[in-house]
Design an enzyme around this catalytic site. Structure first.
Site, PDB file in Angstrom:
ATOM      1  CE1 TYR A 150      -3.650  -2.020   4.831  1.00  0.00           C
ATOM      2  CE2 TYR A 150      -3.474   0.287   4.197  1.00  0.00           C
ATOM      3  CZ  TYR A 150      -3.589  -1.048   3.853  1.00  0.00           C
ATOM      4  OH  TYR A 150      -3.629  -1.403   2.521  1.00  0.00           O
ATOM      5  CB  THR A 166      -0.906   0.026   1.241  1.00  0.00           C
ATOM      6  OG1 THR A 166      -1.581   1.281   1.337  1.00  0.00           O
ATOM      7  CG2 THR A 166      -0.104  -0.182   2.516  1.00  0.00           C
TER       8      THR A 166
END
Length: 344
Positions: A146, A122
């Site tokens: 995250y 990501t």
């Protein structure tokens, strides 16, 4: 040496949004995807291009059994938690699944002699960079669990490359969007947090309005700018990354984006134009940690993988997503984990 007759690829999280689109792309490229998924966030009816092995990515014995059973030439790893706000509320779960799950997978791959991995990473590993275009040399300063868990997983992969010659391509997505143009699969998160499906829900009357978090950013219209990339273009990049590794290519971390951005206001306006619907929007204060602009520098993907997005103009993304969301509206889907496919 790889047996040319073996085209099996194990796909963890292959019943989810991006994973299922990649399974379709793999099948079209001549590979045989085998999905490994516990269906906690994926959909059984999205497994259309190969068999399903139900299992948790943290289950090392289950992963090893799946590898022994299927003898894959590579693994595509999507299984993990993706919602930033949930990672903040429950960081333990995020680290457990995203990091420990990845470690269990790498251990099973090493024991099974599988030396090629394509990882779903990501752009959150970069945190809040203050640059127009983010390239892979940008400092890695994630601001939430995250992004931190994904970066830690990448670091483990680098170590396994050095220690065990387990090569990996870590693909750092920007904003995945859109849906399969054949309307077989699409975006169906529970809960949904992504902008375009939320706007389309408003167009379908599923919600009264769309919330716009921040209209005072230093951008042309005051709303935040993001780099939206069609999920089918992402899937094509995964196939290209797999072929790079199978062809002897070295490990790499690569951004996946278009190099251009669209503001929240622009996305809402294009959704109104594509759908022909009235979509109400209401401004709210900025959310903490939302930078004004996140746009990829995609040149490494273009040069190393010979990959260029083909469906990532905003109108095509929205048009494909709109076709999928209308199908879901008239034929509701089962919630993640349900076993009866499409609800009657």
């Amino acid at each position: 040496m790889i047996d040319d007759r073996n085209k099996t690829v194990l796909v963890t999280g292959g019943a989810g949004y991006i994973g299922s689109h990649c399974c379709k792309a793999l099948a079209r490229a001549g590979f045989e995807p085998v999905v490994y998924d516990n269906l906690s966030g994926g959909h059984r009816e999205f497994v259309k291009w190969g068999p399903l092995i139900e299992g948790d990515v943290r289950d090392g014995a289950g992963l090893q059994a799946a590898i022994e059973q299927t003898q894959p030439i590579a693994v595509l790893h999507f299984a993990g938690l993706i919602v930033v706000s949930e990672s903040v509320r429950d960081p333990g779960a995020c680290w457990d699944i995203n990091l420990n799950g990845t470690l269990r997978l790498l251990e099973a791959m090493q024991r099974g002699g599988v030396g090629h991995l394509v990882f779903s990473s990501t752009a959150a590993v970069y945190g809040e960079p203050n640059v127009d275009l983010i390239d892979e040399r940008q400092p890695k300063e994630p601001v939430n669990p995250y992004g931190a868990s994904k970066l830690a997983a990448e670091k483990i992969m680098e170590a396994y490359d050095v220690a065990h010659d387990l090569r990996s391509v870590r693909l750092r997505y920007f904003n995945a969007a859109g849906a399969d143009p054949d309307v077989e699969i699409g975006e169906a998160h529970q809960p949904e947090t992504h902008l375009i499906p939320l706007v389309l829900d408003a167009a379908l009357g599923r919600r009264e309005r769309i919330s716009v978090y921040g209209d005072d950013y230093p951008t042309e219209d005051g709303t935040a700018i993001r780099d939206y990339i069609h999920v089918c273009d992402l899937a094509a990049a995964h196939v290209a990354a797999l072929e790079h590794l199978l062809g002897g290519g070295a490990s790499a971390a690569i951004n996946l984006g278009t190099g251009s951005g669209a503001s929240v206001a622009e996305v809402i306006a294009r959704c109104r134009a594509v759908t022909g619907k009235v979509i109400s929007a209401e401004p709210f204060p900025r959310r903490a940690g939302d930078p004004p602009r996140l746009v990829a520098d995609p040149r490494l993907a273009q040069s190393l993988l010979r990959w260029t997005p083909e469906r990532s103009d905003l109108d095509t993304i929205i048009g494909d997503a709109w076709a999928w969301h209308k199908r879901r509206f008239f034929r509701p889907m089962a919630m993640p984990g349900e076993q009866n496919g499409l609800a009657s």
